[in-house]
Design a protein around this motif. Structure first.
Motif, PDB file in Angstrom:
ATOM      1  N   LEU A   1     -32.812  47.581 -45.472  1.00  0.00           N
ATOM      2  CA  LEU A   1     -31.852  47.370 -44.385  1.00  0.00           C
ATOM      3  C   LEU A   1     -31.298  48.693 -43.867  1.00  0.00           C
ATOM      4  N   GLN A   2     -31.049  49.647 -44.757  1.00  0.00           N
ATOM      5  CA  GLN A   2     -30.494  50.932 -44.317  1.00  0.00           C
ATOM      6  C   GLN A   2     -31.494  51.714 -43.459  1.00  0.00           C
ATOM      7  N   ASP A   3     -32.784  51.485 -43.635  1.00  0.00           N
ATOM      8  CA  ASP A   3     -33.793  52.152 -42.814  1.00  0.00           C
ATOM      9  C   ASP A   3     -33.773  51.627 -41.383  1.00  0.00           C
ATOM     10  N   TYR A   4     -33.394  50.359 -41.209  1.00  0.00           N
ATOM     11  CA  TYR A   4     -33.242  49.776 -39.877  1.00  0.00           C
ATOM     12  C   TYR A   4     -31.842  50.011 -39.305  1.00  0.00           C
ATOM     13  N   GLU A   5     -30.993  50.731 -40.057  1.00  0.00           N
ATOM     14  CA  GLU A   5     -29.604  51.006 -39.669  1.00  0.00           C
ATOM     15  C   GLU A   5     -28.817  49.713 -39.472  1.00  0.00           C
ATOM     16  N   ILE A   6     -29.074  48.739 -40.342  1.00  0.00           N
ATOM     17  CA  ILE A   6     -28.300  47.504 -40.357  1.00  0.00           C
ATOM     18  C   ILE A   6     -27.068  47.771 -41.205  1.00  0.00           C
ATOM     19  N   HIS A   7     -25.891  47.555 -40.617  1.00  0.00           N
ATOM     20  CA  HIS A   7     -24.648  47.894 -41.292  1.00  0.00           C
ATOM     21  C   HIS A   7     -23.727  46.681 -41.376  1.00  0.00           C
ATOM     22  N   ASP A   8     -22.566  46.880 -41.946  1.00  0.00           N
ATOM     23  CA  ASP A   8     -21.612  45.799 -42.196  1.00  0.00           C
ATOM     24  C   ASP A   8     -21.165  45.140 -40.891  1.00  0.00           C
ATOM     25  N   GLY A   9     -21.216  43.821 -40.866  1.00  0.00           N
ATOM     26  CA  GLY A   9     -20.759  43.054 -39.717  1.00  0.00           C
ATOM     27  C   GLY A   9     -21.792  42.890 -38.614  1.00  0.00           C
ATOM     28  N   MET A  10     -22.988  43.384 -38.825  1.00  0.00           N
ATOM     29  CA  MET A  10     -24.029  43.303 -37.799  1.00  0.00           C
ATOM     30  C   MET A  10     -24.552  41.879 -37.669  1.00  0.00           C
TER      31      MET A  10
ATOM     32  N   LEU B   1     -36.442  37.575 -38.592  1.00  0.00           N
ATOM     33  CA  LEU B   1     -35.199  38.204 -38.168  1.00  0.00           C
ATOM     34  C   LEU B   1     -35.477  39.195 -37.050  1.00  0.00           C
ATOM     35  N   LYS B   2     -34.629  39.143 -36.015  1.00  0.00           N
ATOM     36  CA  LYS B   2     -34.789  40.020 -34.852  1.00  0.00           C
ATOM     37  C   LYS B   2     -33.445  40.590 -34.442  1.00  0.00           C
ATOM     38  N   LYS B   3     -33.485  41.702 -33.781  1.00  0.00           N
ATOM     39  CA  LYS B   3     -32.353  42.260 -33.059  1.00  0.00           C
ATOM     40  C   LYS B   3     -32.913  42.718 -31.732  1.00  0.00           C
ATOM     41  N   TRP B   4     -32.510  42.065 -30.657  1.00  0.00           N
ATOM     42  CA  TRP B   4     -33.102  42.239 -29.329  1.00  0.00           C
ATOM     43  C   TRP B   4     -34.592  41.935 -29.415  1.00  0.00           C
ATOM     44  N   TYR B   5     -35.447  42.928 -29.223  1.00  0.00           N
ATOM     45  CA  TYR B   5     -36.885  42.685 -29.296  1.00  0.00           C
ATOM     46  C   TYR B   5     -37.507  43.269 -30.550  1.00  0.00           C
ATOM     47  N   ASN B   6     -36.703  43.816 -31.453  1.00  0.00           N
ATOM     48  CA  ASN B   6     -37.211  44.394 -32.689  1.00  0.00           C
ATOM     49  C   ASN B   6     -37.348  43.316 -33.749  1.00  0.00           C
TER      50      ASN B   6
END
Length: 71
Positions: A57-66, A44-49
């Motif tokens: 998930l909360q430590d990566y600031e992944i929230h609802d609808g992401m 799993l990636k978001k941009w280059y992360n």
């Protein structure tokens, strides 16, 4: 409960409901159950992360609808 959208390179979208305290590894298992892909093969990636399995998930600031990219 939050809903995460995972997109793969083939254009498939998977919507998964999970808790913010779940780990990335738990999210991969939920995605694997819906797609039929082995959870160990999912990245799993978001941009280059690139997200690591043992972090919540909360430590990566992944929230609802992401939306996340799935490789």
């Amino acid at each position: 409960m939050i809903e995460i959208i995972a997109n793969d390179r083939l254009g498939r979208k998977v919507r998964v409901k999970c808790s913010p305290t779940d780990t990335v590894g738990d999210l991969k298992k939920l995605i694997a159950a819906q797609t039929g892909t082995n959870a160990s093969k999912i990245q799993l990636k978001k941009w280059y992360n690139v997200f690591k399995d043992h972090i919540q998930l909360q430590d990566y600031e992944i929230h609802d609808g992401m939306s996340l990219e799935m490789y």
